[in-house]
Enzyme design. Structure first.
Site, PDB file in Angstrom:
ATOM      1  N   LYS A 124      48.339  44.338  35.609  1.00 42.84           N
ATOM      2  CA  LYS A 124      48.735  43.591  34.410  1.00 42.84           C
ATOM      3  C   LYS A 124      48.921  44.554  33.252  1.00 42.84           C
ATOM      4  O   LYS A 124      48.698  45.759  33.377  1.00 42.84           O
ATOM      5  CB  LYS A 124      47.713  42.508  34.066  1.00 42.84           C
ATOM      6  CG  LYS A 124      46.349  43.016  33.621  1.00 42.84           C
ATOM      7  CD  LYS A 124      45.502  41.945  32.953  1.00 42.84           C
ATOM      8  CE  LYS A 124      45.309  40.705  33.773  1.00 42.84           C
ATOM      9  NZ  LYS A 124      44.328  39.773  33.167  1.00 42.84           N
ATOM     10  N   LYS A 183      51.636  36.248  39.931  1.00 40.69           N
ATOM     11  CA  LYS A 183      50.820  35.372  39.088  1.00 40.69           C
ATOM     12  C   LYS A 183      51.526  35.068  37.767  1.00 40.69           C
ATOM     13  O   LYS A 183      51.971  35.980  37.064  1.00 40.69           O
ATOM     14  CB  LYS A 183      49.467  36.054  38.832  1.00 40.69           C
ATOM     15  CG  LYS A 183      48.467  35.221  38.065  1.00 40.69           C
ATOM     16  CD  LYS A 183      47.063  35.813  38.152  1.00 40.69           C
ATOM     17  CE  LYS A 183      46.960  37.218  37.667  1.00 40.69           C
ATOM     18  NZ  LYS A 183      45.553  37.662  37.492  1.00 40.69           N
TER      19      LYS A 183
END
Length: 234
Positions: A27, A85
């Protein structure tokens, strides 16, 4: 409970992998709670981990932009992520959530049906003008996703437990299982939260700050990863 750890670069990914993470999650905290990193970072992390763990990648905190989101999801899948995600940020209705997740799932599964789609709601959904995570399991199941997650949308040090109590989180995990989905809990979790997390029983817990010494802007420390792995296995 599987342990998902979120590095921001190849060096941190190696630390998370060596420390015993079950899933290595790429991320970019500079771009938000589920901020997306660059495709080459996903590829670099994939190469560094070298099959020891599956790779997860966030594609961003999305409002209602199913086209943009599905293209981002496809990019993450092509770059090598095993889990893709998305965060449902400022999603106004269940219909918007359904279309967003459906289009993401189609983009990913058309490319590789073995890859998993993770739909994340936010425990602080009222602060960010989005839908309740408790609505998410049935929507995600209908859309063909694989995992539902709850995280915090605003990273100001407040934990998921400040917005959803143990009973609400148990309801979330229960609804996910009823819908045939895996579930995950994240959001400024701390070592002292582990006993209540054990009672709630999520399939996956997601952390970054906990293994950075409490500040998610610091680097991941292998000794804290190892400590967390040991406590989760105790």
């Amino acid at each position: 409970m599987k342990l998902l750890i979120s590095p921001i670069n190849k060096e941190e990914a190696i630390i998370a992998s060596r420390g015993g993470a079950d899933i290595v999650d790429v991320k970019n905290p500079k771009e938000g709670s589920l901020g997306a990193n660059f495709p080459w970072v996903i590829r670099d992390v994939k190469g560094a981990v070298n099959g020891r763990q599956p790779i997860s990648a966030t594609i961003g905190d999305f409002n209602y932009k199913p086209g943009t989101a599905s293209l981002a999801a496809f990019g993450a899948a092509v770059a090598g992520a095993d889990y893709i995600k998305v965060g449902l940020y400022d999603i106004q209705t269940e219909d918007q959530a359904l279309e967003l997740i459906t289009k993401i799932t189609q983009a990913v599964k058309d490319y590789d049906s073995t890859k998993k789609v993770v739909a994340s709601g936010y425990s602080d959904y009222k602060r960010i003008n989005s839908i309740s995570p408790l609505l998410l399991p049935s929507i995600a199941a209908k859309a063909g996703a694989d995992v539902v997650m709850v995280d915090t949308g605003i990273k100001d040090g407040k934990s998921t437990f400040e917005f959803m109590d143990e009973e609400e989180l148990k309801k979330f995990t229960g609804l996910a299982h009823e819908c045939g989905l895996e579930n995950a809990i994240a959001g400024s979790l701390k070592f002292e939260d582990l006993p209540v997390l054990e009672r709630i029983g999520p399939d996956i817990i997601g952390v970054r700050g906990m293994v950075c010494g409490g500040d998610r802007t610091n680097s991941i420390r292998q000794e804290l990863v190892e400590k967390l792995v040991a406590e989760c296995q105790a």
